[in-house]
Design an enzyme around this catalytic site. Structure first.
Site, short mmCIF file in Angstrom:
data_model
loop_
_atom_site.label_atom_id
_atom_site.label_comp_id
_atom_site.label_asym_id
_atom_site.label_seq_id
_atom_site.Cartn_x
_atom_site.Cartn_y
_atom_site.Cartn_z
N GLU A 42 0.86 -1.18 0.00
CA GLU A 42 0.00 0.00 0.00
C GLU A 42 0.90 1.24 0.00
O GLU A 42 1.05 1.95 0.99
CB GLU A 42 -0.93 0.01 1.21
CG GLU A 42 -2.00 1.09 1.09
CD GLU A 42 -2.96 1.12 2.26
OE1 GLU A 42 -3.78 2.06 2.30
OE2 GLU A 42 -2.90 0.24 3.12
N LYS A 173 -2.37 -13.33 18.93
CA LYS A 173 -2.79 -13.15 17.54
C LYS A 173 -4.30 -13.23 17.36
O LYS A 173 -4.79 -13.69 16.32
CB LYS A 173 -2.08 -14.16 16.63
CG LYS A 173 -0.57 -14.01 16.69
CD LYS A 173 0.17 -15.15 16.02
CE LYS A 173 1.67 -14.98 16.23
NZ LYS A 173 2.45 -16.13 15.77
N ASP A 249 7.01 -10.95 13.87
CA ASP A 249 5.93 -11.87 13.52
C ASP A 249 4.73 -11.03 13.12
O ASP A 249 4.05 -10.43 13.96
CB ASP A 249 5.59 -12.75 14.72
CG ASP A 249 4.63 -13.87 14.38
OD1 ASP A 249 3.85 -13.72 13.41
OD2 ASP A 249 4.63 -14.90 15.07
N HIS A 344 -4.89 8.80 -3.03
CA HIS A 344 -4.69 7.41 -3.43
C HIS A 344 -4.66 7.28 -4.95
O HIS A 344 -3.79 6.59 -5.52
CB HIS A 344 -5.79 6.53 -2.84
CG HIS A 344 -5.46 5.98 -1.50
ND1 HIS A 344 -5.00 4.70 -1.31
CD2 HIS A 344 -5.50 6.54 -0.27
CE1 HIS A 344 -4.78 4.48 -0.02
NE2 HIS A 344 -5.07 5.59 0.63
#
Length: 352
Positions: A42, A173, A249, A344
């Site tokens: 992105e 997570k 991670d 964008h």
């Protein structure tokens, strides 16, 4: 950015990376001016974070970063004969906490048991052990310690039986309330005070408009959506880019992106802060052997000989400051109709 000679292989996936900055930091952990690496597809994120970094350079002391706490968790789950036995086992651990600390210290050079919390559901006992883990994020270190603590507990209490070394009360997570309340990893606050003139000239908005948007979008909007211990626009964007660039991670952005943005109009000056209670980062361990990671950590000053844990806290402070830069820039853009989409479209077309 990545070198033109870099090519994908069967065992590497290349992600575009850029160094952004400089940004200025102050606080109890890191002071100075730094460039920050972000690896992301992105790519409009780069100029957005760069704009936030530029704001920090126009403000006395820049972004103030405070590391509030540092602990990594692993929760075991065991089955008891009944709830009374589970409660007795909890009291046993509490009463002999120093002995359990010795078990951990005997099995690890760096892990240290600092606290334990529990939940009992029927005859199931969940014990959430909390550790310091030096400069490592601590996933494997805490799992090994939890294995050793489980063996000790089962030996002490015949009425208990093993279920799992991880019972999801950690919580690893996954989005959860417990991490936001008790913390997991580094609990970090990044904050900045921006004069009115800088807000209006460089962010093209006002403190009042940003504060109002933060309330209506990040607070009320997240409440309407059923968010869990979280009220922010896009912490995950900056964290993922920072994590990939520094060998973390990446799945830990799930809990890492749970955080709260504050924006306050102070007589037309803007107070802006990002609180991240679950930043899981390390400067040693798995993922840190890749050349680009070694280069990034060295350039960020996280390879210096310091007391254990200092380099990891430094990295967490830099991550939090990066989050603030991107969060501030996005919220400012969203106070102006069409600005986000125009940016964008312009940036992404330019790279096709």
């Amino acid at each position: 950015m990545t070198s033109p000679k870099d090519t994908a292989t069967d065992d590497h996936a290349l992600v575009p990376m850029a160094w952004l900055g400089p940004l200025r930091l102050g606080g109890n952990t890191v002071t100075g001016e730094f460039d920050i690496p972000l690896a992301t597809f992105e790519t409009p994120l780069w100029p957005s974070v760069r704009r936030g970094a530029a704001i920090s350079m126009l403000v006395d002391h820049g972004i103030s970063v405070t590391v509030l706490d540092d602990r990594m968790t692993r929760s075991i789950v065991v089955e008891a004969d009944d709830a009374q036995t589970a409660l007795a086992a909890t009291a046993h651990v509490r009463n002999r906490l120093d002995e359990f600390r010795d078990v951990v210290a005997a099995g690890s050079r760096h892990a240290r048991l600092i606290d334990v919390h529990h939940q009992i559901v029927g005859n199931l006992l969940y014990l959430r052990f909390e550790f310091t883990t030096g400069d490592a994020a601590g996933h494997n270190m805490t799992t090994q310690a939890a294995d050793q603590l489980t063996a000790r507990l089962l030996a002490d209490f015949p009425g208990l039986r093993y279920v799992s070394v991880s019972g999801n009360y950690c919580t690893d997570k996954k989005a959860s309330a417990v991490n936001g309340i008790l913390g997991r990893g580094k609990n970090v606050v990044a904050e900045i005070a921006i004069p009115r003139e800088v807000v209006e000239r460089r962010l093209h908005t006002t403190a009042a408009r940003i504060a109002t948007l933060n309330t209506r979008k990040n607070l009320i909007g997240t409440l309407v959506a059923g968010g869990i211990r979280s009220a922010n626009a896009h912490y995950a964007n900056m964290l993922l880019g920072f994590y990939l660039a520094t060998g973390q991670d990446a799945a830990n952005i799930v809990e890492g992106s749970q955080g709260i943005t504050r924006a306050e109009d102070r007589d037309s000056d803007l107070y802006f802060s990002c609180t991240l209670p679950n930043l899981i980062v390390g400067t040693v361990g798995n993922g840190k052997h890749h050349p680009h990671v070694e280069h990034a950590l060295t350039r960020l000053g996280c390879r210096e000989p310091r007391p254990p844990g200092t380099n990891a806290r430094r990295l967490a402070a830099l991550a939090a400051a990066t989050v603030l830069c991107g969060e501030l820039s996005l919220l400012a853009a969203q106070t102006n109709p069409g600005e986000l989409m125009r940016a964008h479209a312009r940036l992404e077309r330019a790279r096709r």
